[in-house]
Design a protein around this motif. Structure first.
Motif, mmCIF file in Angstrom:
data_model
loop_
_atom_site.group_PDB
_atom_site.id
_atom_site.type_symbol
_atom_site.label_atom_id
_atom_site.label_comp_id
_atom_site.label_asym_id
_atom_site.label_seq_id
_atom_site.Cartn_x
_atom_site.Cartn_y
_atom_site.Cartn_z
ATOM 1 N N VAL A 185 0.589 -1.250 -0.103
ATOM 2 C CA VAL A 185 -0.128 0.116 -0.046
ATOM 3 C C VAL A 185 0.805 1.191 0.081
ATOM 4 C CG1 VAL A 185 -1.789 1.199 1.458
ATOM 5 C CG2 VAL A 185 -1.949 -1.186 0.916
ATOM 6 N N GLU A 186 2.047 1.138 0.873
ATOM 7 C CA GLU A 186 2.849 2.493 0.844
ATOM 8 C C GLU A 186 3.608 2.520 -0.431
ATOM 9 O OE1 GLU A 186 5.679 1.656 3.773
ATOM 10 O OE2 GLU A 186 4.240 1.620 5.441
ATOM 11 N N TYR A 187 3.844 1.596 -1.129
ATOM 12 C CA TYR A 187 4.593 1.707 -2.421
ATOM 13 C C TYR A 187 3.471 2.099 -3.335
ATOM 14 C CZ TYR A 187 8.188 0.509 -5.586
ATOM 15 O OH TYR A 187 9.376 0.607 -6.961
ATOM 16 N N ALA A 188 2.544 1.426 -3.324
ATOM 17 C CA ALA A 188 1.516 1.709 -4.725
ATOM 18 C C ALA A 188 1.079 3.115 -4.448
ATOM 19 C CB ALA A 188 0.471 0.763 -4.465
ATOM 20 N N THR A 189 0.752 3.675 -3.298
ATOM 21 C CA THR A 189 0.340 5.198 -3.013
ATOM 22 C C THR A 189 1.511 6.018 -2.974
ATOM 23 O OG1 THR A 189 0.350 4.907 -0.543
ATOM 24 C CG2 THR A 189 -1.897 4.489 -1.940
ATOM 25 N N SER A 190 2.636 5.591 -3.597
ATOM 26 C CA SER A 190 3.738 6.734 -3.499
ATOM 27 C C SER A 190 3.531 7.857 -4.747
ATOM 28 C CB SER A 190 5.107 5.916 -3.620
ATOM 29 O OG SER A 190 5.059 5.533 -5.044
ATOM 30 N N GLY A 191 2.711 7.503 -5.464
ATOM 31 C CA GLY A 191 2.391 8.483 -6.706
ATOM 32 C C GLY A 191 2.975 8.119 -7.862
ATOM 33 N N GLU A 192 3.619 6.874 -7.695
ATOM 34 C CA GLU A 192 4.466 6.570 -9.215
ATOM 35 C C GLU A 192 3.622 5.691 -9.924
ATOM 36 O OE1 GLU A 192 8.384 5.047 -8.184
ATOM 37 O OE2 GLU A 192 8.587 6.402 -6.618
ATOM 38 N N VAL A 246 -3.930 -10.094 1.339
ATOM 39 C CA VAL A 246 -3.112 -9.033 1.174
ATOM 40 C C VAL A 246 -3.945 -8.271 0.008
ATOM 41 C CG1 VAL A 246 -0.864 -8.311 0.101
ATOM 42 C CG2 VAL A 246 -0.673 -10.249 1.828
ATOM 43 N N ALA A 247 -4.207 -8.899 -0.788
ATOM 44 C CA ALA A 247 -4.738 -8.236 -2.278
ATOM 45 C C ALA A 247 -5.912 -7.735 -1.864
ATOM 46 C CB ALA A 247 -5.050 -9.324 -3.293
ATOM 47 N N GLU A 248 -6.931 -8.068 -0.904
ATOM 48 C CA GLU A 248 -8.020 -7.352 -0.274
ATOM 49 C C GLU A 248 -7.873 -6.126 0.273
ATOM 50 O OE1 GLU A 248 -11.970 -7.733 2.130
ATOM 51 O OE2 GLU A 248 -10.857 -9.513 2.117
ATOM 52 N N GLY A 249 -6.538 -6.078 1.030
ATOM 53 C CA GLY A 249 -6.229 -5.048 1.877
ATOM 54 C C GLY A 249 -5.580 -3.834 0.888
ATOM 55 N N ARG A 299 -7.253 -0.416 0.490
ATOM 56 C CA ARG A 299 -6.805 1.038 0.973
ATOM 57 C C ARG A 299 -6.010 1.827 0.121
ATOM 58 N NH1 ARG A 299 -2.520 -1.910 5.204
ATOM 59 N NH2 ARG A 299 -1.957 0.460 5.396
ATOM 60 N N THR A 300 -6.092 1.488 -1.416
ATOM 61 C CA THR A 300 -5.558 2.500 -2.201
ATOM 62 C C THR A 300 -6.990 3.027 -3.286
ATOM 63 O OG1 THR A 300 -5.108 0.687 -4.035
ATOM 64 C CG2 THR A 300 -3.569 1.103 -2.353
ATOM 65 N N GLU A 301 -6.469 3.862 -3.828
ATOM 66 C CA GLU A 301 -7.457 4.577 -4.899
ATOM 67 C C GLU A 301 -6.939 4.191 -6.230
ATOM 68 O OE1 GLU A 301 -10.316 6.191 -4.363
ATOM 69 O OE2 GLU A 301 -9.891 5.696 -2.113
ATOM 70 N N ILE A 302 -5.800 3.502 -6.471
ATOM 71 C CA ILE A 302 -5.242 3.343 -7.770
ATOM 72 C C ILE A 302 -6.134 2.002 -8.384
ATOM 73 C CG2 ILE A 302 -3.213 2.217 -8.707
ATOM 74 C CD1 ILE A 302 -1.684 3.726 -6.250
ATOM 75 N N PRO A 303 -6.420 1.978 -9.628
ATOM 76 C CA PRO A 303 -7.159 0.949 -10.414
ATOM 77 C C PRO A 303 -6.145 -0.375 -10.060
ATOM 78 C CG PRO A 303 -7.097 2.812 -11.638
ATOM 79 C CD PRO A 303 -6.344 3.197 -10.404
ATOM 80 N N THR A 304 -6.930 -1.345 -9.671
ATOM 81 C CA THR A 304 -6.121 -2.555 -9.269
ATOM 82 C C THR A 304 -6.760 -3.853 -10.026
ATOM 83 O OG1 THR A 304 -5.630 -1.730 -7.141
ATOM 84 C CG2 THR A 304 -5.367 -4.157 -7.226
ATOM 85 N N THR A 305 -6.104 -4.784 -10.388
ATOM 86 C CA THR A 305 -6.613 -5.711 -10.998
ATOM 87 C C THR A 305 -6.094 -7.145 -10.391
ATOM 88 O OG1 THR A 305 -6.261 -4.882 -13.406
ATOM 89 C CG2 THR A 305 -6.523 -7.244 -13.207
#
Length: 142
Positions: free
Chosen positions: A97-104, A126-129, A133-139
């Motif tokens: 989550v931290e890494y995904a939401t880093s803005g990159e 982990v996938a559900e979490g 917890r992120t706004e990034i599109p996730t597959t």
């Protein structure tokens, strides 16, 4: 347009399937395969951060036996295509989550076992979490 994709990889067929999916569906994007080594919290320094990000050719001396197995799997799936690799330590859900939401990242791809009911409650996901917890599109690849 998706320019940068984060793929969570572990030493499982689902992690490799998620990477294969990302490489196929986002052929023009930069794909970053992230492996999180879970260590007991009492073993971690309080300021543990990303250990490195490297190309596949720089992985030979990094991590433990499990990490090396993960990296070998990434090499097989990448099959000559360019993949950046990040090696993280800590709780897998928190670190992803931290890494995904880093803005990159524009997209996240994760493998999931597709558990439901009591097994998901007991084991967690982990996938559900990450999805929650992120706004990034996730597959999720199953």
């Amino acid at each position: 347009m998706v320019d940068r994709v984060l793929v969570a990889v572990d030493d499982s067929p689902l992690g490799r399937d998620a990477l294969a999916y990302a490489l196929e569906v986002f052929p023009d994007a930069t794909v970053v395969a992230a492996h999180v080594a879970f260590l007991e919290y009492d073993m971690l320094p309080s300021d543990t951060e990303e250990v490195f990000e490297a190309g596949l050719d720089e992985l030979d001396d990094v991590g433990d036996e499990t990490a090396r197995s993960v990296f070998d799997g990434i090499r097989r799936v990448a099959d000559g295509r360019t993949v950046a690799v990040s090696f993280l330590t800590g709780d897998p859900e928190d670190r992803l989550v931290e890494y995904a939401t880093s803005g990159e990242f524009d997209q996240v791809v994760l493998g999931t076992h597709g558990r439901d009911g009591v097994s998901r409650l007991l084991i967690g996901s982990v996938a559900e979490g990450v999805v929650r917890r992120t706004e990034i599109p996730t597959t999720l690849v199953k």
